[in-house]
Design a protein around this motif. Structure first.
Motif, PDB file in Angstrom:
ATOM      1  N   ALA A  84       0.788  -1.354  -0.014  1.00  0.00           N
ATOM      2  CA  ALA A  84       0.042  -0.042   0.120  1.00  0.00           C
ATOM      3  C   ALA A  84       0.806   1.170   0.100  1.00  0.00           C
ATOM      4  N   SER A  85       2.101   1.106   0.373  1.00  0.00           N
ATOM      5  CA  SER A  85       2.988   2.518   0.481  1.00  0.00           C
ATOM      6  C   SER A  85       3.568   2.912  -0.579  1.00  0.00           C
ATOM      7  N   HIS A  86       3.287   2.292  -1.896  1.00  0.00           N
ATOM      8  CA  HIS A  86       3.889   2.418  -3.190  1.00  0.00           C
ATOM      9  C   HIS A  86       3.700   4.101  -3.879  1.00  0.00           C
ATOM     10  N   PRO A  87       4.634   4.881  -4.289  1.00  0.00           N
ATOM     11  CA  PRO A  87       4.460   6.341  -4.297  1.00  0.00           C
ATOM     12  C   PRO A  87       3.361   6.373  -5.371  1.00  0.00           C
ATOM     13  N   GLY A  88       3.201   5.503  -6.342  1.00  0.00           N
ATOM     14  CA  GLY A  88       2.223   5.729  -7.405  1.00  0.00           C
ATOM     15  C   GLY A  88       0.615   5.199  -6.946  1.00  0.00           C
ATOM     16  N   GLY A  89       0.602   4.771  -5.599  1.00  0.00           N
ATOM     17  CA  GLY A  89      -0.507   4.029  -4.971  1.00  0.00           C
ATOM     18  C   GLY A  89      -0.298   2.864  -4.839  1.00  0.00           C
ATOM     19  N   VAL A  90      -1.312   1.885  -4.831  1.00  0.00           N
ATOM     20  CA  VAL A  90      -1.091   0.149  -4.758  1.00  0.00           C
ATOM     21  C   VAL A  90      -0.081  -0.258  -5.630  1.00  0.00           C
ATOM     22  N   ARG A  91       0.698  -1.136  -5.133  1.00  0.00           N
ATOM     23  CA  ARG A  91       1.511  -1.707  -6.199  1.00  0.00           C
ATOM     24  C   ARG A  91       0.770  -3.059  -6.836  1.00  0.00           C
ATOM     25  N   HIS A  92       1.283  -3.279  -7.905  1.00  0.00           N
ATOM     26  CA  HIS A  92       0.455  -4.119  -8.789  1.00  0.00           C
ATOM     27  C   HIS A  92       1.337  -5.598  -9.208  1.00  0.00           C
ATOM     28  N   ASP A  93       2.755  -5.406  -8.432  1.00  0.00           N
ATOM     29  CA  ASP A  93       3.486  -6.631  -8.639  1.00  0.00           C
ATOM     30  C   ASP A  93       3.379  -7.591  -7.642  1.00  0.00           C
ATOM     31  N   ALA A  94       2.552  -7.477  -6.647  1.00  0.00           N
ATOM     32  CA  ALA A  94       2.081  -8.460  -5.575  1.00  0.00           C
ATOM     33  C   ALA A  94       1.096  -9.311  -6.091  1.00  0.00           C
ATOM     34  N   ALA A  95       1.403 -10.689  -5.478  1.00  0.00           N
ATOM     35  CA  ALA A  95       0.410 -11.618  -5.857  1.00  0.00           C
ATOM     36  C   ALA A  95      -0.796 -11.556  -4.890  1.00  0.00           C
ATOM     37  N   LEU A  96      -1.610 -10.521  -5.394  1.00  0.00           N
ATOM     38  CA  LEU A  96      -2.860 -10.515  -4.560  1.00  0.00           C
ATOM     39  C   LEU A  96      -4.063 -11.325  -5.350  1.00  0.00           C
ATOM     40  N   GLU A  97      -3.881 -12.390  -5.147  1.00  0.00           N
ATOM     41  CA  GLU A  97      -4.701 -13.476  -5.904  1.00  0.00           C
ATOM     42  C   GLU A  97      -5.765 -14.085  -5.067  1.00  0.00           C
ATOM     43  N   GLY A  98      -5.658 -14.047  -3.503  1.00  0.00           N
ATOM     44  CA  GLY A  98      -6.843 -14.628  -2.738  1.00  0.00           C
ATOM     45  C   GLY A  98      -6.194 -14.458  -1.329  1.00  0.00           C
ATOM     46  N   ASP A  99      -6.972 -15.039  -0.319  1.00  0.00           N
ATOM     47  CA  ASP A  99      -6.819 -15.018   1.143  1.00  0.00           C
ATOM     48  C   ASP A  99      -5.593 -15.709   1.454  1.00  0.00           C
ATOM     49  N   ILE A 100      -5.235 -15.439   2.753  1.00  0.00           N
ATOM     50  CA  ILE A 100      -4.428 -16.497   3.313  1.00  0.00           C
ATOM     51  C   ILE A 100      -5.006 -17.321   4.421  1.00  0.00           C
ATOM     52  N   GLU A 101      -4.779 -18.516   4.596  1.00  0.00           N
ATOM     53  CA  GLU A 101      -5.500 -19.384   5.545  1.00  0.00           C
ATOM     54  C   GLU A 101      -4.445 -19.801   6.487  1.00  0.00           C
ATOM     55  N   VAL A 102      -4.659 -19.559   7.869  1.00  0.00           N
ATOM     56  CA  VAL A 102      -3.893 -20.003   8.895  1.00  0.00           C
ATOM     57  C   VAL A 102      -4.725 -21.166   9.699  1.00  0.00           C
ATOM     58  N   SER A 103      -4.358 -22.198   9.755  1.00  0.00           N
ATOM     59  CA  SER A 103      -4.858 -23.358  10.581  1.00  0.00           C
ATOM     60  C   SER A 103      -3.887 -23.686  11.859  1.00  0.00           C
ATOM     61  N   VAL A 104      -4.624 -24.325  12.867  1.00  0.00           N
ATOM     62  CA  VAL A 104      -3.907 -24.599  13.933  1.00  0.00           C
ATOM     63  C   VAL A 104      -4.375 -25.739  14.637  1.00  0.00           C
ATOM     64  N   GLU A 105      -3.820 -26.791  15.112  1.00  0.00           N
ATOM     65  CA  GLU A 105      -4.216 -27.972  15.800  1.00  0.00           C
ATOM     66  C   GLU A 105      -4.175 -27.611  17.545  1.00  0.00           C
ATOM     67  N   ILE A 106      -5.361 -27.595  18.140  1.00  0.00           N
ATOM     68  CA  ILE A 106      -5.263 -27.169  19.367  1.00  0.00           C
ATOM     69  C   ILE A 106      -6.116 -28.350  20.190  1.00  0.00           C
ATOM     70  N   THR A 107      -5.918 -28.296  21.376  1.00  0.00           N
ATOM     71  CA  THR A 107      -6.836 -29.379  22.390  1.00  0.00           C
ATOM     72  C   THR A 107      -8.220 -28.345  22.789  1.00  0.00           C
ATOM     73  N   PRO A 108      -9.272 -29.207  22.687  1.00  0.00           N
ATOM     74  CA  PRO A 108     -10.637 -28.359  22.743  1.00  0.00           C
ATOM     75  C   PRO A 108     -10.603 -27.394  23.884  1.00  0.00           C
ATOM     76  N   ASP A 109     -10.105 -27.386  24.942  1.00  0.00           N
ATOM     77  CA  ASP A 109     -10.131 -26.443  26.067  1.00  0.00           C
ATOM     78  C   ASP A 109      -9.589 -25.165  25.708  1.00  0.00           C
ATOM     79  N   LYS A 110      -8.957 -25.006  24.428  1.00  0.00           N
ATOM     80  CA  LYS A 110      -8.408 -23.718  24.018  1.00  0.00           C
ATOM     81  C   LYS A 110      -9.043 -22.917  22.654  1.00  0.00           C
ATOM     82  N   ILE A 111     -10.213 -23.979  22.483  1.00  0.00           N
ATOM     83  CA  ILE A 111     -11.069 -23.236  21.126  1.00  0.00           C
ATOM     84  C   ILE A 111     -11.485 -22.059  21.511  1.00  0.00           C
ATOM     85  N   PRO A 112     -12.233 -21.508  22.491  1.00  0.00           N
ATOM     86  CA  PRO A 112     -12.810 -20.384  22.443  1.00  0.00           C
ATOM     87  C   PRO A 112     -11.791 -19.221  22.761  1.00  0.00           C
ATOM     88  N   ALA A 113     -10.726 -19.338  23.234  1.00  0.00           N
ATOM     89  CA  ALA A 113      -9.833 -18.221  23.420  1.00  0.00           C
ATOM     90  C   ALA A 113      -8.960 -18.180  21.995  1.00  0.00           C
TER      91      ALA A 113
END
Length: 102
Positions: free
Chosen positions: A57-86
Motif C-alpha cells: 500500500a505504500s508505493h508512491p504511485g498508489g497500490v503496487r500491482h506486482d504483489a500476488a494479490l490472488e486470494g486470501d491467506i489461511e492459517v490453521s492450527v491444531e489445538i486441544t478443545p479447551d483452547k477453542i474459545p480463546a
C-alpha cells in the motif's frame, strides 16, 4: 482423565500481515508450538493476500500491482478443545475474515 484429542481451527485473512500477527499471538499468548500452525494461500495460486497492506500500500504511485494479490491467506492450527474459545477470539481480534473449526 486426560483429553488427548485435537481440533483444527482455520482462519482466513485478507492480508499476509494480519496472518503473521495472528500467528505471533498464537505462539506468544497461547503457547502454541509453531510446528502446529500452518499458513498457506487459500486456493491454488500463490498469494500475499487479497487486500493491499504494508509494502503493497505504500508505493508512491498508489497500490503496487506486482504483489500476488490472488486470494486470501489461511492459517490453521491444531489445538486441544479447551483452547477453542480463546484461540477463536484471538484469531478474530487479529483480523480474521472468518474462523471455522473441524
Amino acid at each position: 482423565m486426560a483429553h488427548n484429542s485435537t481440533t483444527t481451527i482455520t482462519a482466513t485473512f485478507g492480508t499476509r500481515e494480519a496472518a503473521d500477527i495472528a500467528v505471533e499471538h498464537l505462539v506468544q499468548q497461547h503457547r502454541i508450538s509453531r510446528p502446529d500452525i500452518f499458513i498457506q494461500a487459500n486456493g491454488k495460486r500463490n498469494s500475499a493476500g487479497s487486500l493491499p497492506s504494508g509494502g503493497d500500500a505504500s508505493h508512491p504511485g498508489g497500490v503496487r500491482h506486482d504483489a500476488a494479490l490472488e486470494g486470501d491467506i489461511e492459517v490453521s492450527v491444531e489445538i486441544t478443545p479447551d483452547k477453542i474459545p480463546a484461540v477463536q477470539r484471538s484469531l478474530g481480534d487479529s483480523g480474521a475474515i472468518r474462523v471455522t473449526g473441524k
